[in-house]
Design a protein around this motif. Sequence first.
Motif, PDB file in Angstrom:
ATOM      1  N   PHE A 404       8.723  66.745  37.054  1.00 47.75           N
ATOM      2  CA  PHE A 404       9.727  65.963  37.662  1.00 47.75           C
ATOM      3  C   PHE A 404       9.288  64.880  38.581  1.00 47.75           C
ATOM      4  N   PHE A 405       8.349  65.125  39.380  1.00 48.64           N
ATOM      5  CA  PHE A 405       8.005  64.178  40.480  1.00 48.64           C
ATOM      6  C   PHE A 405       7.118  63.113  39.588  1.00 48.64           C
ATOM      7  N   LYS A 406       6.190  63.495  38.622  1.00 47.87           N
ATOM      8  CA  LYS A 406       5.374  62.503  38.061  1.00 47.87           C
ATOM      9  C   LYS A 406       5.919  61.628  36.933  1.00 47.87           C
ATOM     10  N   THR A 407       6.715  62.207  36.325  1.00 46.76           N
ATOM     11  CA  THR A 407       7.655  61.059  35.434  1.00 46.76           C
ATOM     12  C   THR A 407       8.431  60.244  35.878  1.00 46.76           C
ATOM     13  N   LYS A 408       8.506  58.814  35.180  1.00 41.70           N
ATOM     14  CA  LYS A 408       9.482  57.864  35.385  1.00 41.70           C
ATOM     15  C   LYS A 408      10.479  57.663  34.554  1.00 41.70           C
ATOM     16  N   LYS A 409      10.551  58.762  33.617  1.00 45.53           N
ATOM     17  CA  LYS A 409      11.729  58.659  32.639  1.00 45.53           C
ATOM     18  C   LYS A 409      12.910  59.515  33.093  1.00 45.53           C
ATOM     19  N   ALA A 410      14.087  58.779  33.277  1.00 46.85           N
ATOM     20  CA  ALA A 410      15.317  59.434  33.838  1.00 46.85           C
ATOM     21  C   ALA A 410      15.644  61.003  33.105  1.00 46.85           C
ATOM     22  N   ASP A 411      15.623  60.477  31.734  1.00 44.96           N
ATOM     23  CA  ASP A 411      15.878  61.845  30.987  1.00 44.96           C
ATOM     24  C   ASP A 411      15.204  63.165  31.340  1.00 44.96           C
ATOM     25  N   MET A 412      13.887  62.735  31.330  1.00 43.71           N
ATOM     26  CA  MET A 412      12.672  63.797  31.783  1.00 43.71           C
ATOM     27  C   MET A 412      13.066  64.361  32.861  1.00 43.71           C
ATOM     28  N   LYS A 413      13.170  63.579  34.001  1.00 49.65           N
ATOM     29  CA  LYS A 413      13.536  64.106  35.341  1.00 49.65           C
ATOM     30  C   LYS A 413      14.631  64.822  35.329  1.00 49.65           C
ATOM     31  N   GLY A 414      15.976  64.444  34.633  1.00 49.65           N
ATOM     32  CA  GLY A 414      17.148  65.403  34.496  1.00 49.65           C
ATOM     33  C   GLY A 414      17.092  66.722  33.799  1.00 49.65           C
ATOM     34  N   LEU A 415      16.115  66.812  33.006  1.00 55.36           N
ATOM     35  CA  LEU A 415      15.674  67.874  32.387  1.00 55.36           C
ATOM     36  C   LEU A 415      14.786  68.882  33.121  1.00 55.36           C
ATOM     37  N   ALA A 416      13.754  68.380  33.922  1.00 53.33           N
ATOM     38  CA  ALA A 416      12.627  69.065  34.353  1.00 53.33           C
ATOM     39  C   ALA A 416      13.257  69.534  35.874  1.00 53.33           C
ATOM     40  N   LEU A 417      14.135  69.102  36.437  1.00 50.10           N
ATOM     41  CA  LEU A 417      14.683  69.623  37.824  1.00 50.10           C
ATOM     42  C   LEU A 417      15.349  70.680  37.571  1.00 50.10           C
ATOM     43  N   PRO A 418      16.213  70.882  36.895  1.00 46.57           N
ATOM     44  CA  PRO A 418      17.277  72.105  36.577  1.00 46.57           C
ATOM     45  C   PRO A 418      16.000  73.344  36.041  1.00 46.57           C
ATOM     46  N   ALA A 419      15.251  72.759  35.073  1.00 49.55           N
ATOM     47  CA  ALA A 419      14.479  73.619  34.671  1.00 49.55           C
ATOM     48  C   ALA A 419      13.408  74.334  35.663  1.00 49.55           C
ATOM     49  N   SER A 420      12.969  73.430  36.618  1.00 47.97           N
ATOM     50  CA  SER A 420      12.089  74.076  37.642  1.00 47.97           C
ATOM     51  C   SER A 420      12.807  75.141  38.401  1.00 47.97           C
ATOM     52  N   LEU A 421      14.056  74.607  38.828  1.00 52.52           N
ATOM     53  CA  LEU A 421      14.850  75.407  39.714  1.00 52.52           C
ATOM     54  C   LEU A 421      15.019  76.850  39.040  1.00 52.52           C
ATOM     55  N   SER A 422      15.703  76.812  37.705  1.00 52.79           N
ATOM     56  CA  SER A 422      15.695  77.926  37.249  1.00 52.79           C
ATOM     57  C   SER A 422      14.586  78.902  37.156  1.00 52.79           C
ATOM     58  N   ALA A 423      13.399  78.333  37.057  1.00 50.71           N
ATOM     59  CA  ALA A 423      12.254  79.101  37.110  1.00 50.71           C
ATOM     60  C   ALA A 423      11.818  79.767  38.355  1.00 50.71           C
ATOM     61  N   LEU A 424      12.121  79.033  39.434  1.00 47.91           N
ATOM     62  CA  LEU A 424      11.937  79.362  40.773  1.00 47.91           C
ATOM     63  C   LEU A 424      13.030  80.444  41.286  1.00 47.91           C
ATOM     64  N   MET A 425      13.976  80.743  40.476  1.00 47.42           N
ATOM     65  CA  MET A 425      14.936  81.392  40.640  1.00 47.42           C
ATOM     66  C   MET A 425      14.844  82.568  39.731  1.00 47.42           C
ATOM     67  N   GLY A 426      13.695  82.722  39.120  1.00 45.36           N
ATOM     68  CA  GLY A 426      13.300  83.952  38.203  1.00 45.36           C
ATOM     69  C   GLY A 426      13.624  83.802  36.612  1.00 45.36           C
ATOM     70  N   VAL A 427      14.269  82.816  36.175  1.00 46.22           N
ATOM     71  CA  VAL A 427      14.442  82.661  34.699  1.00 46.22           C
ATOM     72  C   VAL A 427      13.418  81.438  34.201  1.00 46.22           C
ATOM     73  N   THR A 428      12.327  81.685  33.361  1.00 47.48           N
ATOM     74  CA  THR A 428      11.518  80.682  33.238  1.00 47.48           C
ATOM     75  C   THR A 428      11.855  79.953  31.606  1.00 47.48           C
ATOM     76  N   GLU A 429      12.571  80.579  30.583  1.00 46.44           N
ATOM     77  CA  GLU A 429      13.052  80.163  29.371  1.00 46.44           C
ATOM     78  C   GLU A 429      13.346  78.563  29.388  1.00 46.44           C
ATOM     79  N   PRO A 430      14.181  77.948  30.344  1.00 48.20           N
ATOM     80  CA  PRO A 430      14.645  76.561  30.256  1.00 48.20           C
ATOM     81  C   PRO A 430      13.283  75.913  30.565  1.00 48.20           C
ATOM     82  N   ALA A 431      12.508  76.257  31.494  1.00 51.19           N
ATOM     83  CA  ALA A 431      11.097  75.388  31.897  1.00 51.19           C
ATOM     84  C   ALA A 431      10.182  75.455  30.558  1.00 51.19           C
ATOM     85  N   ILE A 432      10.335  76.685  30.016  1.00 51.78           N
ATOM     86  CA  ILE A 432       9.246  76.928  28.861  1.00 51.78           C
ATOM     87  C   ILE A 432       9.639  75.782  27.750  1.00 51.78           C
ATOM     88  N   TYR A 433      10.827  76.174  27.335  1.00 52.82           N
ATOM     89  CA  TYR A 433      11.236  75.650  26.089  1.00 52.82           C
ATOM     90  C   TYR A 433      11.611  74.122  26.082  1.00 52.82           C
TER      91      TYR A 433
END
Length: 547
Positions: A404-433
Amino acid sequence: MANYSQMASDIIAAVGGDENIIKVIHCITRLRFTLKDKDKADNEKVEAIKGVAGAVYNQGLNQYQVVIGQTVEDVYDEVVLQLGNRVVDDAATQEAIGETQGNQSKNPFVHAFQVIIGTITGSMIPIIGLLASGGMINGLANLFKQQPVGSMIFPAAMNAHLLNPNGSTFIIITTAAMAPFYFLPVLVGFSAAKQLKANEYVVAAVMAVFLDPNLRGAINTVTTVVHKGVTYTNFTQPTLHNVLGVHFTSTIFGIPIAFPDPTGYPSYAYTIFPAICAAAIAAPLGKWLHKHLHVALRPIFEPMITFFVTLIAVMVAVGPIMNLIGGVLGNIVTTLIGNGDNLIQLGIAALIIGGLYQCLVIFGLHWLIIPILTLQLASTGQSNINMIVSFTMLAQGAGALAVFFKTKKADMKGLALPASLSALMGVTEPAIYGINLKYIKVFIMSSIGAAVGAAVGGFMGLQMYGFSGSLIGFPSFISNPMDGKIINGVKVVPHQFLGMSNLTIFWIATVICIIVAFVLVWMFGYKDSDVMGAGVEKKNAFKDAVQ
């Protein structure tokens, strides 16, 4: 799900429109246009299209190439649909695919792994957002629930007004949040069938069978006892045959079958691999029936036969395989950890298990470990296995956060942030897939971070006292509800290491885990020029097999 039709329209317009396109072919990651005037193609417009990873003109081949990644065939199909067959050159397409496939591993085992991973990620893409939402809702609900004395993270006066973990509000919210995970086989079955051109509803129905609680009657011996006017139902699971540790508990048409109890652990609930297998079976079978059945018989007999044959095939073949894998995994984990008293052994075990655990998540096999850690928590109030699992969640979240912090692509940021938050809340599937597995180096670097974090915790004897893990699960590291009790002749006392409390050890290992995973992904795991899906097969991995 991605709108391939709109994406194709945008690409056609950005390369100069219909009249500027002479021919279009594709390899395994790129659309390759032969244009009348290459100068009419607008690189900035092409690269701004959501789902496009880049664009380049190949002077030697006289091709304008648009980098798509693993969904290239879907986009190509839409381009041809809009432009017509005049732009098609099947021979050139097959040649381009053959050339680019030559860059992949020729090792059959590596290639098979690439095929499986590509198929799984392709099937998971449409439901990533749903899983991320459920994970975050469940994490927040657990954060704002009432905590027992000794584990409270809010003042006592505030704690009393938080969600009651036994109350209807908490139960409804968490049940709703975790429903997409429980019914994951049905959702993945539908998605996988769509990718493999099988009947989506048939495959979804097949997977729904394995979640139906009525199956208990087929798996278990059911007895009822009436005591003081109250009827109690008891379920016992007989073993008809035992082969290589696989317990065959029932039969269908006299064929022994082994599949877990759908109302307990381990279960087909939360799993992915059986759904992929069901879609791979249903696709060629459905096509064969469609070809050979009379048109008047197709509406009824095609789905009926496909449903029952696929169901029986999954029951007979996949169930025993999962049972065998579960037994092997359980033996490996318990052997590595031992009794947990030897901190050197625990640290080494944590290093190994922490680095490899998320590979189980890829296939939905991590739920086969649940009985072991559940037994630990029930018998001693603490679990070193769940401690290790917690750091694997944390590291995958940190890896996605680095993207999320490294990419300059808006769509990648939009996918990476919620995926990382979900993993930090205990659900890794969105980040992995959604991120880490598609850019495989992100997954590897994150797994190294998990291994390091878990090893630090293991060498310091860190214990976990509850189920909720990752960053939001820190209350599970505060105190053991069984402190002071005598278990197996030994009094349970609060864990300390060199005078540091269990919670302090958790924060030390957590910081190390996050830093290692984040830095490794930042330095070696991801860059915007990486092609999504490189190193894995395109998502229709079984397409040739089922056509």
